[in-house]
Design an enzyme around this catalytic site. Structure first.
Site, PDB file in Angstrom:
ATOM      1  CD  GLU A   1       0.683 -27.696  82.243  1.00  0.00           C
ATOM      2  OE1 GLU A   1       1.902 -27.634  82.432  1.00  0.00           O
ATOM      3  OE2 GLU A   1      -0.048 -28.447  82.901  1.00  0.00           O
TER       4      GLU A   1
ATOM      5  CG  ASP B   1       0.046 -27.220  92.128  1.00  0.00           C
ATOM      6  OD1 ASP B   1      -0.904 -27.547  91.444  1.00  0.00           O
ATOM      7  OD2 ASP B   1       0.287 -27.715  93.245  1.00  0.00           O
TER       8      ASP B   1
ATOM      9  CG  ASP C   1       0.212 -25.967  86.629  1.00  0.00           C
ATOM     10  OD1 ASP C   1      -0.501 -26.282  85.657  1.00  0.00           O
ATOM     11  OD2 ASP C   1       0.469 -26.759  87.556  1.00  0.00           O
TER      12      ASP C   1
END
Lengths: 180, 180
Positions: free
Chosen positions: A68, A141, A7
């Site tokens: 992502e 996260d 991420d």
């Protein structure tokens, strides 16, 4: 098959390593977060990120890296920092000759919770359930990165089939054009 | 002093190398563009960019790398690609232990043309004038990168003074806090 979910971010970059066995069961191998101080110059922060990501790749030898894709951010400034971090992650994948998977936040949410509009708390709860975790990994996260890895395990095979079909179609069209 | 200006992008990344002699005269050393095919997967495009940028850094040994900061783009998707490319450029600077300079498009335009709203054509004309070029380098990403390098030569010293003053101020404040 082992997926490293990333991420991307500069202040906090979430990481999650998830394995899938031959029965399709998913297990968490490790998860964590790479931080860098906002007072540090941007290029040095990217270097810290690169070195830490490199360490994770060497340590866990993933088969694929899932990153992502963020393009729905509120402000372009945040998107730039996320883009820079994502760029470093994708570059490392290419340098390590690893295939990548890119998934949008709503694809990730839909994959783990069934809804593309699930909030971060719901996603974290589903991640714990899917991976049979007793304690919720923090910060958020980390669970986002684990959700990304799960999403890649579940969507990956499907995407691979579509990509393969697309490539074959491109080859077919190119051959047709050449034949004319 | 030699500046490598980088106008980050994936489809076209502009590059401009500009020297400044002790009399303050600027000369172009080289300029060019790195292209990558939009059909190529994103991580491989970033690797192409990284390898080419690395080649430019090795070939020209710049003293500093100036990168354009873009956060006023129309759509966040373009900003993401630009961010990823900028991330690769900034990472390379850090890996090469080179200082960086980041300038916004309006700072670059104002530096070379006197107006932050100058169009690309005006910027290209001013670049030709400043560097005494008889032929306009193309594509426009190239003149943008040269403009960025010129901007860094002219703004760099000034920024360095401000940064130094800021650092000294931070040290002073930290010392005061500690003394309390």
């Amino acid at each position: 098959m082992r997926v490293l979910g990333i991420d991307p971010g500069l202040t906090r970059c979430g990481l999650g390593v998830v394995d899938r066995d031959k029965n399709g069961r998913l297990t968490m191998v490790d998860c964590g977060v790479i931080r860098s101080d906002s007072q540090t110059p941007i290029h040095e922060r990217l270097l810290i990120l690169q070195q830490e990501l490199d360490r994770w790749i060497s340590k866990f030898s993933p088969d694929v890296i899932a990153v992502e894709r963020v393009f729905s951010q509120q402000n372009v400034r945040t998107a730039m920092a996320t883009g820079q971090a994502a760029g470093v992650a994708l570059l490392l994948a290419a340098q390590s000759s690893l295939p990548i998977g890119i998934h949008t936040p709503s694809e990730v949410k839909a994959a783990v919770s069934g809804s593309g509009r699930a909030d971060k708390k719901q996603v974290a709860m589903m991640v714990m359930k899917i991976l049979s975790l007793k304690v919720r990994p923090t910060p958020v996260d980390t669970t986002d990165a684990l959700a990304l890895a799960i999403c890649h395990h579940w969507r990956g095979a499907q995407i691979h089939r579509i990509e393969k079909a697309r490539t074959q179609e491109r080859i077919r069209v190119a051959a047709l054009k050449k034949a004319r």
